[in-house]
Design a protein around this motif. Structure first.
Motif, PDB file in Angstrom:
ATOM      1  N   ALA A  17       0.736  -1.709  -0.153  1.00 57.37           N
ATOM      2  CA  ALA A  17       0.080  -0.226   0.139  1.00 57.37           C
ATOM      3  C   ALA A  17       1.099   1.354   0.073  1.00 57.37           C
ATOM      4  N   TYR A  18       0.601   1.868  -0.681  1.00 51.52           N
ATOM      5  CA  TYR A  18       1.200   4.001  -0.727  1.00 51.52           C
ATOM      6  C   TYR A  18       0.139   4.864  -0.665  1.00 51.52           C
ATOM      7  N   GLU A  19       0.979   5.395   0.061  1.00 51.25           N
ATOM      8  CA  GLU A  19       0.440   6.946   0.464  1.00 51.25           C
ATOM      9  C   GLU A  19       0.226   8.056   0.054  1.00 51.25           C
ATOM     10  N   LEU A  20      -0.534   9.319  -0.027  1.00 57.96           N
ATOM     11  CA  LEU A  20       0.065  10.547   0.276  1.00 57.96           C
ATOM     12  C   LEU A  20      -0.331  11.644   1.439  1.00 57.96           C
ATOM     13  N   HIS A  21       0.508  11.890   1.936  1.00 56.53           N
ATOM     14  CA  HIS A  21       0.135  13.477   2.636  1.00 56.53           C
ATOM     15  C   HIS A  21       0.001  15.058   2.656  1.00 56.53           C
ATOM     16  N   ASP A  22      -0.582  15.461   3.027  1.00 53.25           N
ATOM     17  CA  ASP A  22       0.092  17.210   2.501  1.00 53.25           C
ATOM     18  C   ASP A  22      -0.117  17.626   3.788  1.00 53.25           C
ATOM     19  N   TYR A  23       0.852  18.196   4.737  1.00 55.45           N
ATOM     20  CA  TYR A  23       1.356  18.831   6.312  1.00 55.45           C
ATOM     21  C   TYR A  23       1.755  19.573   5.947  1.00 55.45           C
ATOM     22  N   ASP A  24       0.487  20.260   6.732  1.00 55.05           N
ATOM     23  CA  ASP A  24       1.392  22.393   7.183  1.00 55.05           C
ATOM     24  C   ASP A  24       2.523  22.026   7.386  1.00 55.05           C
TER      25      ASP A  24
ATOM     26  N   LEU B  62      12.262  17.121   9.518  1.00 59.97           N
ATOM     27  CA  LEU B  62      11.423  16.684   8.637  1.00 59.97           C
ATOM     28  C   LEU B  62      11.099  14.586   9.507  1.00 59.97           C
ATOM     29  N   PRO B  63      12.671  14.341   9.556  1.00 62.11           N
ATOM     30  CA  PRO B  63      12.067  13.409  10.923  1.00 62.11           C
ATOM     31  C   PRO B  63      11.595  13.367  11.723  1.00 62.11           C
ATOM     32  N   ASP B  64      11.768  14.754  12.402  1.00 58.79           N
ATOM     33  CA  ASP B  64      10.155  14.901  13.455  1.00 58.79           C
ATOM     34  C   ASP B  64       9.363  15.163  13.339  1.00 58.79           C
ATOM     35  N   LEU B  65       9.183  15.613  12.020  1.00 63.45           N
ATOM     36  CA  LEU B  65       7.711  15.997  11.485  1.00 63.45           C
ATOM     37  C   LEU B  65       6.895  14.194  11.341  1.00 63.45           C
ATOM     38  N   LEU B  66       7.731  13.213  10.433  1.00 60.42           N
ATOM     39  CA  LEU B  66       6.641  11.804  10.705  1.00 60.42           C
ATOM     40  C   LEU B  66       6.727  11.319  12.287  1.00 60.42           C
ATOM     41  N   ARG B  67       7.853  11.738  12.892  1.00 59.74           N
ATOM     42  CA  ARG B  67       7.520  11.147  14.233  1.00 59.74           C
ATOM     43  C   ARG B  67       6.086  11.676  14.769  1.00 59.74           C
ATOM     44  N   ASP B  68       6.507  13.151  14.581  1.00 58.93           N
ATOM     45  CA  ASP B  68       4.829  13.674  14.993  1.00 58.93           C
ATOM     46  C   ASP B  68       4.205  13.418  14.637  1.00 58.93           C
ATOM     47  N   VAL B  69       3.737  12.593  13.051  1.00 61.75           N
ATOM     48  CA  VAL B  69       2.885  12.550  12.534  1.00 61.75           C
ATOM     49  C   VAL B  69       2.335  11.529  12.297  1.00 61.75           C
TER      50      VAL B  69
ATOM     51  N   PRO C 262      13.366  15.111  -7.489  1.00 62.72           N
ATOM     52  CA  PRO C 262      12.333  16.100  -8.450  1.00 62.72           C
ATOM     53  C   PRO C 262      11.991  17.359  -7.722  1.00 62.72           C
ATOM     54  N   ALA C 263      11.205  17.099  -6.724  1.00 64.23           N
ATOM     55  CA  ALA C 263       9.655  17.842  -6.363  1.00 64.23           C
ATOM     56  C   ALA C 263      10.445  19.013  -4.905  1.00 64.23           C
ATOM     57  N   GLY C 264      11.844  18.214  -4.796  1.00 62.76           N
ATOM     58  CA  GLY C 264      12.784  18.659  -3.883  1.00 62.76           C
ATOM     59  C   GLY C 264      13.116  18.193  -2.888  1.00 62.76           C
ATOM     60  N   PRO C 265      13.852  18.964  -2.246  1.00 62.26           N
ATOM     61  CA  PRO C 265      15.026  18.320  -1.206  1.00 62.26           C
ATOM     62  C   PRO C 265      13.484  17.291  -0.038  1.00 62.26           C
ATOM     63  N   ALA C 266      14.718  16.440   0.624  1.00 59.71           N
ATOM     64  CA  ALA C 266      13.952  14.945   1.359  1.00 59.71           C
ATOM     65  C   ALA C 266      14.643  14.232   1.959  1.00 59.71           C
TER      66      ALA C 266
ATOM     67  N   PRO D 296       9.181  23.222  -3.297  1.00 59.17           N
ATOM     68  CA  PRO D 296       9.705  24.608  -3.735  1.00 59.17           C
ATOM     69  C   PRO D 296       7.877  25.825  -3.648  1.00 59.17           C
ATOM     70  N   GLN D 297       7.649  24.869  -4.210  1.00 54.84           N
ATOM     71  CA  GLN D 297       5.971  26.409  -4.315  1.00 54.84           C
ATOM     72  C   GLN D 297       5.627  25.946  -3.896  1.00 54.84           C
ATOM     73  N   VAL D 298       4.990  25.501  -2.334  1.00 58.61           N
ATOM     74  CA  VAL D 298       4.219  25.473  -0.954  1.00 58.61           C
ATOM     75  C   VAL D 298       4.329  25.783   0.368  1.00 58.61           C
ATOM     76  N   GLU D 299       4.884  26.236   1.230  1.00 59.78           N
ATOM     77  CA  GLU D 299       4.801  25.859   2.674  1.00 59.78           C
ATOM     78  C   GLU D 299       4.270  24.185   3.067  1.00 59.78           C
ATOM     79  N   ASN D 300       3.931  23.969   2.418  1.00 59.74           N
ATOM     80  CA  ASN D 300       3.160  22.139   3.148  1.00 59.74           C
ATOM     81  C   ASN D 300       4.636  21.333   2.790  1.00 59.74           C
ATOM     82  N   ILE D 301       4.425  20.224   3.146  1.00 62.84           N
ATOM     83  CA  ILE D 301       4.979  18.926   3.488  1.00 62.84           C
ATOM     84  C   ILE D 301       4.530  18.044   2.906  1.00 62.84           C
ATOM     85  N   LEU D 302       5.429  17.568   1.875  1.00 63.09           N
ATOM     86  CA  LEU D 302       4.185  15.868   0.771  1.00 63.09           C
ATOM     87  C   LEU D 302       5.187  14.612   1.333  1.00 63.09           C
ATOM     88  N   VAL D 303       4.215  14.046   1.896  1.00 61.53           N
ATOM     89  CA  VAL D 303       5.037  13.004   2.664  1.00 61.53           C
ATOM     90  C   VAL D 303       4.677  11.415   2.051  1.00 61.53           C
ATOM     91  N   LEU D 304       5.651  10.466   1.009  1.00 65.05           N
ATOM     92  CA  LEU D 304       5.008   9.430   0.798  1.00 65.05           C
ATOM     93  C   LEU D 304       4.818   8.084   1.309  1.00 65.05           C
TER      94      LEU D 304
END
Length: 200
Positions: free
Chosen positions: A85-92, A102-109, A125-129, A160-168
């Motif tokens: 299974a794979y899913e995409l999340h969009d976090y503030d 980013l590891p702190d975000l993932l531990r929190d969410v 390609p979508a940005g630093p990760a 870079p286009q938005v302030e949100n963070i994409l998580v796959l």
């Protein structure tokens, strides 16, 4: 950049991917049976259809609980009901707009207690990760309290286009397919992009 620009997230849909009806109020039992019937040949034994339908319903129910932007089952072997299974999340991104955080975000969410974990910083390609690969022992339920190993790979991206963070996140329990699924997860992560929504 025009702050009024609306963005949509796009991701590849390789053969074997089934978009899950998260957030749609779908009757998952009926959906999973219909989808399993489509995935298997007409000559497939009824037990194979039931097995795949059961797995698809379970994956869809699990995805509903995490409230993703969108989610997929990836069917490795329909006859044996082997899926990932794979899913995409969009976090503030407030407070996390740094690769180091980013590891702190993932531990929190997406909290959990991995048995093993490997973290690395990468550029997509979508940005630093960051890329986090984990294994953990999970309860499969049932009267005998069986446990199995769950493997996950998670990418958190700073577009870079938005302030949100994409998580796959991609996960599976059929470890024999681990190398192929890790390769697929990398392909999916590299396919992520934000596209400007054209005004009608």
């Amino acid at each position: 950049m025009n702050e009024e620009t609306q963005w949509q997230c796009l991701i590849a849909e390789p053969d074997g991917s089934i978009r899950l009806p998260v957030g749609e109020g779908t009757d998952l039992k009926a959906w999973s049976e219909e989808t399993a019937t489509r995935c298997l040949p007409e000559s497939a034994p009824r037990r194979e259809v039931r097995g795949l339908a059961s797995v698809l319903a379970r994956v869809a129910e699990s995805a509903e609980m995490t409230d993703p932007t969108f989610a997929y089952a990836y069917v490795v072997d329909p006859a044996k009901a082997v899926t990932a299974a794979y899913e995409l999340h969009d976090y503030d991104g407030d407070g996390y707009r740094s690769v180091d955080l980013l590891p702190d975000l993932l531990r929190d969410v997406l909290p959990g207690s991995p048995d093993r974990q490997r973290i690395e910083q990468i550029v997509l390609p979508a940005g630093p990760a960051v890329r986090i690969q984990e294994t953990r022992s999970v309860d499969t339920g049932g009267a005998f309290r069986k446990r199995t190993v769950l493997e996950t790979v998670t990418y958190a991206v700073l577009p870079p286009q938005v302030e949100n963070i994409l998580v796959l996140r991609m996960s599976w329990t059929n470890l024999v397919f681990g190398d192929a699924l890790l390769e697929l997860a990398e392909t999916l992560a590299r396919s992520l992009e934000l596209a400007a929504v054209e005004e009608a």
